[in-house]
Design a protein around this motif. Structure first.
Motif, mmCIF file in Angstrom:
data_model
loop_
_atom_site.group_PDB
_atom_site.id
_atom_site.type_symbol
_atom_site.label_atom_id
_atom_site.label_comp_id
_atom_site.label_asym_id
_atom_site.label_seq_id
_atom_site.Cartn_x
_atom_site.Cartn_y
_atom_site.Cartn_z
ATOM 1 N N ARG A 97 2.194 0.057 -1.208
ATOM 2 C CA ARG A 97 1.149 0.688 -1.949
ATOM 3 C C ARG A 97 0.101 0.834 -1.510
ATOM 4 N NH1 ARG A 97 4.461 2.703 -5.936
ATOM 5 N NH2 ARG A 97 5.945 1.487 -6.657
ATOM 6 N N CYS B 199 -5.437 0.537 1.327
ATOM 7 C CA CYS B 199 -3.931 -0.120 0.716
ATOM 8 C C CYS B 199 -3.172 -1.760 1.076
ATOM 9 C CB CYS B 199 -3.373 -0.355 2.574
ATOM 10 S SG CYS B 199 -2.988 1.583 3.265
ATOM 11 N N TRP C 106 2.924 7.999 6.710
ATOM 12 C CA TRP C 106 3.024 8.529 4.969
ATOM 13 C C TRP C 106 1.825 9.164 5.326
ATOM 14 C CZ3 TRP C 106 -0.560 8.566 2.107
ATOM 15 C CH2 TRP C 106 -0.181 9.107 0.832
ATOM 16 N N TYR D 241 3.232 4.470 -0.355
ATOM 17 C CA TYR D 241 3.623 4.546 1.224
ATOM 18 C C TYR D 241 4.597 4.090 2.062
ATOM 19 C CZ TYR D 241 0.842 0.612 2.944
ATOM 20 O OH TYR D 241 0.895 -0.862 3.939
ATOM 21 N N ALA E 29 1.745 2.838 7.654
ATOM 22 C CA ALA E 29 0.651 3.922 6.478
ATOM 23 C C ALA E 29 0.124 5.105 7.453
ATOM 24 C CB ALA E 29 -0.207 2.955 6.162
ATOM 25 N N ASN F 228 2.782 13.363 3.933
ATOM 26 C CA ASN F 228 1.931 13.235 3.103
ATOM 27 C C ASN F 228 0.851 14.666 3.392
ATOM 28 O OD1 ASN F 228 3.838 12.695 0.568
ATOM 29 N ND2 ASN F 228 3.930 11.273 2.476
#
Length: 285
Positions: free
Chosen positions: A23, A74, A121, A10, A118, A125
């Motif tokens: 990640r 996370c 991200w 991320y 995060a 996405n």
């Protein structure tokens, strides 16, 4: 519930020597709404330990998935990663938490950056994972909740990574926060709480003596500040509860069910409003 992806990149976190990969794991409703709201979770561990994938977090993910929410668990930079962040922000953290080392204060600040990375991200996405970016909630327990709450109330221009791979063009605004035995002395000290903050849920034991997150005086001071600023928050204070209260209930309802009920009532889209599962009804009886 479905664990649809593990160790998804991320973003990147800067350290004193190189960049580290950040990640997360994605748990999604089965079958999912398209799109569905998102809860972003940071684990506890004092900013020096811990990792994603804990058993209690998976239980929370399962419950929120059943309520119709994606759940992102996370990892983030810890003290041992030797994060690199602006020195002025480390000084702010040291003032808010005078009992910690400079290395630990640096990790506190790094977690703030990584939480907002995060969030961005998720927005970048959304189409890939069917995220509803109108409804993003930060969540954390202990150290993780300090990052989650700071993300909720700090200026959107604060703690924004300049790393070219961290979706810097996306917003880091959120719509709710689950603060589990944590808080944010930093946010209180810098006067960030306002009536414009997103809804916040507090779950805290009144016998918590953890130096970062104790109930008295830290959480009591934060609650007083939120009252003074007319922040929309819901406190669940657990009588006799210590620092980690995963297994304790509020009015006979578990923490996971209470979180799901609160998010449904405060941060949701119309598709999730009806019908409500039994645990949502029970939590508000």
């Amino acid at each position: 519930m479905a664990l649809v992806a593990q160790n998804v990149l991320y973003g990147y976190g800067e350290t004193t020597s190189t960049d580290v990969s950040l990640r997360l794991d994605i748990y999604s409703p089965d079958p999912p709404l398209s799109p569905a709201p998102v809860v972003i979770n940071f684990h506890g561990g004092g900013f020096f330990s811990g990792n994603k994938g804990g058993a209690q977090i998976v239980t929370l993910a399962t419950t929120l998935n059943a309520a119709g929410y994606h759940f992102l668990d996370c990892d983030y930079r810890l003290e041992g990663d030797s994060p690199s962040v602006p020195g002025g922000e480390v000084t702010e953290a040291e003032a808010a938490y005078p009992e910690v080392s400079t290395a630990n204060a640096t990790a506190i600040v790094a977690a703030m950056y990584d939480m907002k990375t995060a969030v961005r991200w998720v927005r970048a996405n959304a189409s890939t994972y069917r995220f509803d970016t109108n409804y993003i909630v930060t969540c954390g327990n202990s150290a993780g909740s300090i990052a989650a709450l700071t993300c909720a109330v700090s200026p959107t221009t604060k703690y924004v990574s300049s790393h070219v791979s961290n979706n810097i063009g996306q917003s880091n605004a959120i719509q709710g926060c689950l603060c589990l035995w944590g808080g944010s002395e930093l946010a209180m000290d810098l006067g960030w709480f306002t009536s414009a903050d997103p809804p916040i849920m507090i779950w805290h034991g009144d016998a918590d003596t953890n130096p970062y997150t104790n109930y008295d005086p830290r959480m009591l001071a934060i609650i007083a500040e939120m009252d003074a600023e007319d922040v929309n928050y819901t406190p669940y204070i657990i009588p006799g509860g210590g620092h980690v209260v995963w297994t304790q209930e509020q009015n006979g309802v578990s923490i996971s069910d209470t979180c799901a009920a609160w998010v449904k009532a405060n941060v949701t889209n119309p598709l999730l409003q009806s019908p409500q599962p039994y645990y949502v009804q029970k939590a508000f009886q």
